[in-house]
Design a protein around this motif. Structure first.
Motif, PDB file in Angstrom:
ATOM      1  N   LYS A  88      36.507  29.851 -36.967  1.00 39.98           N
ATOM      2  CA  LYS A  88      35.162  29.820 -36.396  1.00 39.98           C
ATOM      3  C   LYS A  88      34.625  28.399 -36.224  1.00 39.98           C
ATOM      4  O   LYS A  88      33.883  28.118 -35.280  1.00 39.98           O
ATOM      5  CB  LYS A  88      34.193  30.627 -37.270  1.00 39.98           C
ATOM      6  CG  LYS A  88      34.413  32.128 -37.213  1.00 39.98           C
ATOM      7  CD  LYS A  88      33.399  32.867 -38.049  1.00 39.98           C
ATOM      8  CE  LYS A  88      31.996  32.754 -37.498  1.00 39.98           C
ATOM      9  NZ  LYS A  88      31.036  33.607 -38.233  1.00 39.98           N
ATOM     10  N   TYR A  89      34.996  27.501 -37.166  1.00 46.71           N
ATOM     11  CA  TYR A  89      34.369  26.176 -37.159  1.00 46.71           C
ATOM     12  C   TYR A  89      35.387  25.040 -37.071  1.00 46.71           C
ATOM     13  O   TYR A  89      35.055  23.891 -37.339  1.00 46.71           O
ATOM     14  CB  TYR A  89      33.519  26.008 -38.422  1.00 46.71           C
ATOM     15  CG  TYR A  89      32.489  27.099 -38.589  1.00 46.71           C
ATOM     16  CD1 TYR A  89      31.311  27.099 -37.844  1.00 46.71           C
ATOM     17  CD2 TYR A  89      32.699  28.151 -39.481  1.00 46.71           C
ATOM     18  CE1 TYR A  89      30.374  28.106 -37.986  1.00 46.71           C
ATOM     19  CE2 TYR A  89      31.762  29.163 -39.628  1.00 46.71           C
ATOM     20  CZ  TYR A  89      30.605  29.138 -38.872  1.00 46.71           C
ATOM     21  OH  TYR A  89      29.675  30.139 -39.019  1.00 46.71           O
ATOM     22  N   GLY A  90      36.602  25.367 -36.690  1.00 49.11           N
ATOM     23  CA  GLY A  90      37.648  24.351 -36.627  1.00 49.11           C
ATOM     24  C   GLY A  90      37.322  23.188 -35.707  1.00 49.11           C
ATOM     25  O   GLY A  90      37.647  22.040 -36.012  1.00 49.11           O
ATOM     26  N   ARG A  91      36.644  23.447 -34.595  1.00 48.27           N
ATOM     27  CA  ARG A  91      36.351  22.359 -33.653  1.00 48.27           C
ATOM     28  C   ARG A  91      35.294  21.406 -34.202  1.00 48.27           C
ATOM     29  O   ARG A  91      35.205  20.257 -33.764  1.00 48.27           O
ATOM     30  CB  ARG A  91      35.907  22.930 -32.306  1.00 48.27           C
ATOM     31  CG  ARG A  91      34.534  23.575 -32.287  1.00 48.27           C
ATOM     32  CD  ARG A  91      34.280  24.294 -30.973  1.00 48.27           C
ATOM     33  NE  ARG A  91      32.875  24.729 -30.840  1.00 48.27           N
ATOM     34  CZ  ARG A  91      31.974  24.079 -30.124  1.00 48.27           C
ATOM     35  NH1 ARG A  91      32.307  22.967 -29.485  1.00 48.27           N
ATOM     36  NH2 ARG A  91      30.737  24.519 -30.051  1.00 48.27           N
ATOM     37  N   HIS A  92      34.492  21.855 -35.166  1.00 50.88           N
ATOM     38  CA  HIS A  92      33.484  20.991 -35.784  1.00 50.88           C
ATOM     39  C   HIS A  92      34.056  20.221 -36.979  1.00 50.88           C
ATOM     40  O   HIS A  92      33.564  19.152 -37.312  1.00 50.88           O
ATOM     41  CB  HIS A  92      32.287  21.818 -36.264  1.00 50.88           C
ATOM     42  CG  HIS A  92      31.566  22.534 -35.174  1.00 50.88           C
ATOM     43  ND1 HIS A  92      30.706  21.891 -34.304  1.00 50.88           N
ATOM     44  CD2 HIS A  92      31.580  23.839 -34.796  1.00 50.88           C
ATOM     45  CE1 HIS A  92      30.204  22.774 -33.443  1.00 50.88           C
ATOM     46  NE2 HIS A  92      30.718  23.966 -33.726  1.00 50.88           N
ATOM     47  N   LEU A  93      35.066  20.788 -37.627  1.00 44.73           N
ATOM     48  CA  LEU A  93      35.637  20.181 -38.837  1.00 44.73           C
ATOM     49  C   LEU A  93      36.712  19.181 -38.433  1.00 44.73           C
ATOM     50  O   LEU A  93      37.864  19.547 -38.180  1.00 44.73           O
ATOM     51  CB  LEU A  93      36.217  21.256 -39.748  1.00 44.73           C
ATOM     52  CG  LEU A  93      35.213  22.082 -40.542  1.00 44.73           C
ATOM     53  CD1 LEU A  93      35.908  23.292 -41.164  1.00 44.73           C
ATOM     54  CD2 LEU A  93      34.561  21.234 -41.631  1.00 44.73           C
ATOM     55  N   GLN A  94      36.359  17.917 -38.397  1.00 50.55           N
ATOM     56  CA  GLN A  94      37.342  16.888 -38.091  1.00 50.55           C
ATOM     57  C   GLN A  94      38.260  16.660 -39.292  1.00 50.55           C
ATOM     58  O   GLN A  94      39.364  16.148 -39.146  1.00 50.55           O
ATOM     59  CB  GLN A  94      36.634  15.603 -37.695  1.00 50.55           C
ATOM     60  CG  GLN A  94      35.831  15.751 -36.413  1.00 50.55           C
ATOM     61  CD  GLN A  94      35.208  14.451 -35.963  1.00 50.55           C
ATOM     62  OE1 GLN A  94      34.794  13.643 -36.782  1.00 50.55           O
ATOM     63  NE2 GLN A  94      35.136  14.242 -34.667  1.00 50.55           N
ATOM     64  N   TYR A  95      37.788  17.019 -40.458  1.00 51.45           N
ATOM     65  CA  TYR A  95      38.633  17.010 -41.655  1.00 51.45           C
ATOM     66  C   TYR A  95      38.047  18.026 -42.629  1.00 51.45           C
ATOM     67  O   TYR A  95      36.833  18.187 -42.721  1.00 51.45           O
ATOM     68  CB  TYR A  95      38.675  15.629 -42.314  1.00 51.45           C
ATOM     69  CG  TYR A  95      39.399  15.657 -43.647  1.00 51.45           C
ATOM     70  CD1 TYR A  95      40.795  15.592 -43.702  1.00 51.45           C
ATOM     71  CD2 TYR A  95      38.702  15.784 -44.842  1.00 51.45           C
ATOM     72  CE1 TYR A  95      41.465  15.649 -44.911  1.00 51.45           C
ATOM     73  CE2 TYR A  95      39.363  15.844 -46.050  1.00 51.45           C
ATOM     74  CZ  TYR A  95      40.750  15.773 -46.079  1.00 51.45           C
ATOM     75  OH  TYR A  95      41.407  15.852 -47.271  1.00 51.45           O
ATOM     76  N   TYR A  96      38.928  18.725 -43.336  1.00 51.23           N
ATOM     77  CA  TYR A  96      38.492  19.637 -44.389  1.00 51.23           C
ATOM     78  C   TYR A  96      39.536  19.644 -45.489  1.00 51.23           C
ATOM     79  O   TYR A  96      40.732  19.784 -45.234  1.00 51.23           O
ATOM     80  CB  TYR A  96      38.307  21.059 -43.856  1.00 51.23           C
ATOM     81  CG  TYR A  96      37.964  22.071 -44.935  1.00 51.23           C
ATOM     82  CD1 TYR A  96      38.949  22.883 -45.491  1.00 51.23           C
ATOM     83  CD2 TYR A  96      36.664  22.178 -45.413  1.00 51.23           C
ATOM     84  CE1 TYR A  96      38.635  23.795 -46.489  1.00 51.23           C
ATOM     85  CE2 TYR A  96      36.345  23.077 -46.406  1.00 51.23           C
ATOM     86  CZ  TYR A  96      37.327  23.885 -46.942  1.00 51.23           C
ATOM     87  OH  TYR A  96      37.012  24.772 -47.938  1.00 51.23           O
ATOM     88  N   GLY A  97      39.095  19.464 -46.743  1.00 51.78           N
ATOM     89  CA  GLY A  97      40.005  19.494 -47.876  1.00 51.78           C
ATOM     90  C   GLY A  97      39.320  20.088 -49.086  1.00 51.78           C
ATOM     91  O   GLY A  97      38.118  19.920 -49.274  1.00 51.78           O
ATOM     92  N   ARG A  98      40.086  20.803 -49.906  1.00 57.26           N
ATOM     93  CA  ARG A  98      39.514  21.425 -51.101  1.00 57.26           C
ATOM     94  C   ARG A  98      40.487  21.295 -52.259  1.00 57.26           C
ATOM     95  O   ARG A  98      41.694  21.453 -52.083  1.00 57.26           O
ATOM     96  CB  ARG A  98      39.217  22.910 -50.863  1.00 57.26           C
ATOM     97  CG  ARG A  98      38.710  23.650 -52.113  1.00 57.26           C
ATOM     98  CD  ARG A  98      38.250  25.062 -51.766  1.00 57.26           C
ATOM     99  NE  ARG A  98      39.341  25.865 -51.246  1.00 57.26           N
ATOM    100  CZ  ARG A  98      40.176  26.587 -52.001  1.00 57.26           C
ATOM    101  NH1 ARG A  98      40.066  26.566 -53.324  1.00 57.26           N
ATOM    102  NH2 ARG A  98      41.126  27.307 -51.448  1.00 57.26           N
ATOM    103  N   PHE A  99      39.954  21.031 -53.448  1.00 56.39           N
ATOM    104  CA  PHE A  99      40.737  21.050 -54.677  1.00 56.39           C
ATOM    105  C   PHE A  99      40.058  22.035 -55.629  1.00 56.39           C
ATOM    106  O   PHE A  99      39.028  21.741 -56.226  1.00 56.39           O
ATOM    107  CB  PHE A  99      40.825  19.665 -55.312  1.00 56.39           C
ATOM    108  CG  PHE A  99      41.637  19.639 -56.583  1.00 56.39           C
ATOM    109  CD1 PHE A  99      43.018  19.779 -56.538  1.00 56.39           C
ATOM    110  CD2 PHE A  99      41.019  19.508 -57.818  1.00 56.39           C
ATOM    111  CE1 PHE A  99      43.766  19.767 -57.708  1.00 56.39           C
ATOM    112  CE2 PHE A  99      41.760  19.493 -58.987  1.00 56.39           C
ATOM    113  CZ  PHE A  99      43.140  19.623 -58.936  1.00 56.39           C
ATOM    114  N   ILE A 100      40.595  23.227 -55.731  1.00 58.93           N
ATOM    115  CA  ILE A 100      40.081  24.335 -56.540  1.00 58.93           C
ATOM    116  C   ILE A 100      38.656  24.675 -56.091  1.00 58.93           C
ATOM    117  O   ILE A 100      38.490  25.406 -55.130  1.00 58.93           O
ATOM    118  CB  ILE A 100      40.135  24.030 -58.050  1.00 58.93           C
ATOM    119  CG1 ILE A 100      41.529  23.516 -58.445  1.00 58.93           C
ATOM    120  CG2 ILE A 100      39.817  25.308 -58.861  1.00 58.93           C
ATOM    121  CD1 ILE A 100      41.641  23.082 -59.885  1.00 58.93           C
ATOM    122  N   ASP A 101      37.626  24.148 -56.774  1.00 62.78           N
ATOM    123  CA  ASP A 101      36.252  24.506 -56.417  1.00 62.78           C
ATOM    124  C   ASP A 101      35.450  23.299 -55.930  1.00 62.78           C
ATOM    125  O   ASP A 101      34.216  23.337 -55.949  1.00 62.78           O
ATOM    126  CB  ASP A 101      35.538  25.163 -57.603  1.00 62.78           C
ATOM    127  CG  ASP A 101      35.456  24.240 -58.813  1.00 62.78           C
ATOM    128  OD1 ASP A 101      36.146  23.198 -58.806  1.00 62.78           O
ATOM    129  OD2 ASP A 101      34.708  24.556 -59.752  1.00 62.78           O
TER     130      ASP A 101
END
Length: 332
Positions: A88-101
């Motif tokens: 849904k929001y991939g075009r807005h997310l130029q980067y996304y990263g997560r470590f657990i919470d």
């Protein structure tokens, strides 16, 4: 807590979860694990699902701190990221990263200024999990990094230290092999070298490391020697291209039968590497002239079990015939 950097000037990158491109994430395996009903990993996963959906479960609870709890939590929310947030929001997310919470990202409104509000709603629209989403800004503290966008619209980083950190490095009096102190210095300095965009921040972190290690009883002459040698090695290693030297790859190492390891349990008053090597050379002389001749002897120390090993077990109990690999689907 989520923290997003407003990064209109940032170049787009592949969306990633824990360092892996999202397009390569095993969606089928995530779906399978969420629906699985057997096996130790599936049991932990099912307990998380049961708690989240408020339904009874007869499975053994997997509280945080127990085996596979972190992996369970990571995979659990990854399903929502892969099936809802990224599409849904991939075009807005130029980067996304997560470590657990803990998650962070670079967001661009593009032609939809209300997209971020909808994104925040969807982030919390998954079971009973609730996230605290911070306001977008040009500087954040994320895990052990401070990340900011400078005046030239470049992403910069430096090491972040929590104010309550008491820096309990291994003290000099500890019964660890002598190489541990040197390894601490090199490991920390390598991390600082990679984390800090500005050299002044890198040097500041080295000064703090020296101060904290000295407070733990390590003498000045050792720290100074280790820091200088580590700095020289890092300048050399990090300037080399990322490719293996001819004949130095894993394949050649694994197939070599002319290298011998001597494993010993370390004791502060026991034999040193030098003594072991001298005794070997005197009695065996590398078995020269025989079929057992070797090219290299490596003396490897291991530490004895300590109180923590006895009190805190991280080994997952495996039921014979119900190992996790038994229930893994055949995914190419």
């Amino acid at each position: 807590a989520d923290a997003f950097v407003g990064a209109d000037a940032c170049s787009a990158t592949k969306y990633r979860i824990r360092g892996r491109p999202i397009v390569e994430f095993p969606v089928d395996e995530v779906t399978f694990l969420l629906a699985a009903g057997e096996g130790p990993l599936a049991g932990a996963m099912q307990e998380t699902v049961d708690k989240d959906l408020m339904t009874p479960s007869s499975r053994t609870p997997r509280a945080m701190g127990t085996p596979v709890a972190v992996q369970t939590a990571t995979i659990y929310y990854a399903y929502h990221e892969i099936t809802v947030l990224i599409p849904k929001y991939g075009r807005h997310l130029q980067y996304y990263g997560r470590f657990i919470d803990d998650a962070t990202g670079a967001w661009n409104d593009l032609d939809d200024p209300e997209a971020f509000d909808r994104f925040c709603e969807d982030v919390n629209d998954f079971g009973i999990l609730r996230w605290e989403v911070e306001e977008r800004c040009n500087q954040i503290d994320f895990l052990d990094l401070t990340i900011w966008i400078n005046k030239e619209n470049r992403i910069m980083t430096k090491t972040f230290r929590k104010p309550q950190n008491i820096y309990q490095y291994i003290p000099k009096q500890s019964a660890h092999p002598p190489g541990v102190g040197r390894a601490i210095i090199f490991g920390c300095m390598r991390r600082y070298r990679l984390q800090n965009s500005l050299r002044k921040d890198y040097l500041e972190q080295i000064n703090l490391l020296y101060t904290h290690m000295k407070a733990r009883g390590w003498p000045h002459h050792l720290l100074a020697e280790w820091i200088m040698k580590s700095a020289d090695k890092l300048e050399h290693d990090l300037s080399l291209p990322l490719q293996a030297e001819p004949g130095k790859g894993k394949e050649s190492e694994l197939t070599s039968n002319r290298r011998t390891f001597v494993h010993l349990q370390y004791h502060p008053h026991g034999l040193s590497r030098t003594q072991v090597r001298a005794a070997f050379d005197e009695t065996c002389d590398n078995f020269r002239g025989t079929d057992a001749e070797i090219d290299q002897l490596t003396v490897a120390f291991s530490r004895p079990r300590n109180i923590r090993d006895e009190l805190i077990s991280a080994r997952l109990h495996q039921v014979e015939g119900q190992e996790a690999s038994t229930f893994r689907p055949n995914i190419p």
